[in-house]
Design an enzyme around this catalytic site. Structure first.
Site, short mmCIF file in Angstrom:
data_model
loop_
_atom_site.label_atom_id
_atom_site.label_comp_id
_atom_site.label_asym_id
_atom_site.label_seq_id
_atom_site.Cartn_x
_atom_site.Cartn_y
_atom_site.Cartn_z
CB THR A 16 -0.95 0.01 1.21
OG1 THR A 16 -0.19 -0.20 2.41
CG2 THR A 16 -1.99 -1.08 1.08
CG ASP A 17 1.65 5.14 -2.78
OD1 ASP A 17 2.79 5.20 -2.29
OD2 ASP A 17 1.28 5.83 -3.75
CE LYS A 18 3.44 11.17 2.37
NZ LYS A 18 4.19 12.35 1.86
CB SER A 71 2.22 0.19 -5.29
OG SER A 71 3.52 -0.32 -5.24
#
Length: 434
Positions: free
Chosen positions: A152-154, A433
């Site tokens: 997982t992204d920011k 992502s």
């Protein structure tokens, strides 16, 4: 007198005179200079025990019986939470995780970089402190065969992330791990899996949700552009018509970065995508978009939502969506990461093969669904709502949409002399992502 006869005489003397106790006195003429310091020999029939590295007779003299001295058993080192002995075998498991991604630079750990904190930093620390893994496994995660379903992204949250790893199955393992985690990261479930299980490779599909305020769908020319906007049934139908266009297999090279249009990995299969009915929270109306796909590339879902919003608001025509799947480069806007949540991961193939073999449990997490839903209501959705109110991330992003010229970008990419990335150029791989 022969040697056997001497033994018989000596035995008779011992029975008649009792035990013999040596006395040390002055050295007799002709004796060794060290005789006075030497230990007396042990009587016949006695043994010697080793104490402090020196031999000592077990006979205590004076008619006292033999005394055995036992050494205490050595204890293995353990952690504060009761780490098991080091020789205990590790077992392959999966953990069901939920977390709020605000303040974190994604899920995946960046070893050696303390500047950008990730979810896995806190998770690995809790695993070590609870005694599930040795400290060196936390420094090199390959030693525990660690793998995540999605990177997982920011800022992205999760209510159903699954990681696989090898651990010591200590008592009360979930309670001990959670005791070392912050409240916005929870381990909801644990299951044993096959020894070669890999959570990323075994995952058949992922389901994400994207929560956004409905004023993102307000038309730029004839609708109010603030929290007073309410989504009409007609607009919701159009939203779902556009989302249905994403279903099936398409070339999503324009929905990620540095991915060439002819790369096979740019082809992705979307099983379902739709928008649910609107609901109101703290005076603001929201909707949730659900998407289920086999896998997703970096920023793919956020760009899918971004292009949808651009079309609904009137900044882009619907044909831009069709052109985005072609080889021409299209500038697709990327929606904020705040509203994106990994809701669930699916293991249908694994469950069919191993879920009912009598040795392993199916990975369906039905018993944990209520707890996952409660975590979303307590930690994820309130964070999205409060952050949107304070930082106005969606409103600020919407203000950038007029800067995109979708037609000009498409024509420029298709003009002569434009370099089309090769299949090997800038490939990011197939990892999730979003």
């Amino acid at each position: 007198m022969g040697f056997p006869g001497l033994r018989a005489v000596a035995g008779a003397l011992r029975r008649a005179c009792g035990p013999w106790t040596p006395r040390l006195g002055r050295r007799l003429p002709g004796s060794s200079p060290m005789a006075g310091k030497a230990q007396a020999p042990a009587p016949v029939g006695t043994r010697q025990e080793q104490v402090g590295g020196k031999a000592r007779s077990g006979w205590q003299g004076g008619g006292r019986g033999w005394e055995d001295t036992k050494q205490p058993a050595k204890k293995l080192k353990s952690s504060v939470d009761g780490e098991p002995p080091r020789k205990l075998p590790k077992r392959k498991i999966v953990l069901l995780m939920a977390y709020s991604g605000k303040g974190y630079h994604g899920m995946q750990r960046n070893v050696g970089s303390s500047q950008f904190k990730t979810i896995e930093d806190d998770l690995v620390s809790a695993l070590v402190r609870s005694g599930c893994i040795p400290e060196n496994h936390g420094e090199d995660m390959r030693k525990m065969s660690f793998q995540r379903c999605a990177r997982t992204d920011k800022g992205v949250s999760a209510a159903g992330q699954v990681v696989s790893l090898k651990v010591w199955l200590i008592d009360d393992i979930l309670e001990k791990i959670n005791s070392h985690l912050p409240s916005h990261i929870r381990i909801l479930g644990l299951k044993r899996v096959t020894g070669g299980f890999n959570s990323k490779n075994r995952c058949d599909a992922r389901t994400y949700v994207y929560m956004l305020p409905t004023f993102a769908f307000a038309h730029k020319d004839h609708d109010v552009q603030d929290e007073a906007y309410r989504l009409s049934a007609e607009t919701l139908r159009r939203v779902n018509q556009l989302l249905a266009c994403y279903k099936g297999t398409h070339n999503f090279h324009n929905f990620t970065s540095q991915k060439g249009p002819r790369e096979p990995s740019a082809q992705r299969y979307i099983l379902d995508m739709y928008c649910e009915e609107p609901f109101e929270r703290d005076g603001m109306e929201f909707v949730v978009i659900k998407v289920k796909g086999q896998s997703f590339m970096t920023h793919q879902i956020r760009k899918m939502v971004g292009l949808l919003v651009a079309i609904i608001k009137g900044y882009a025509s619907q044909d831009v969506l069709e052109r985005s799947w072609g080889e021409a480069k299209v500038d697709v806007p990327k929606a904020p990461g705040l509203g994106l949540v990994l809701e669930r991961v699916h293991f249908e193939s694994y469950n069919r093969r191993f879920g009912h073999d009598g040795l392993h449990e199916p990975l369906d997490w039905a018993r944990e669904e209520a707890e996952a839903a409660a975590f979303k209501e307590q930690h994820i959705y309130p964070t999205i709502i409060s952050t949107e109110r304070q930082e106005r991330s969606m409103a600020q992003w919407l203000s950038t949409l007029p800067t995109h010229n979708f037609s000009a970008t498409a024509h420029a990419a298709a003009s002569p002399g434009t370099k089309v990335p090769s299949p090997q150029e800038g490939s990011e791989g197939d990892g999730d992502s979003d």
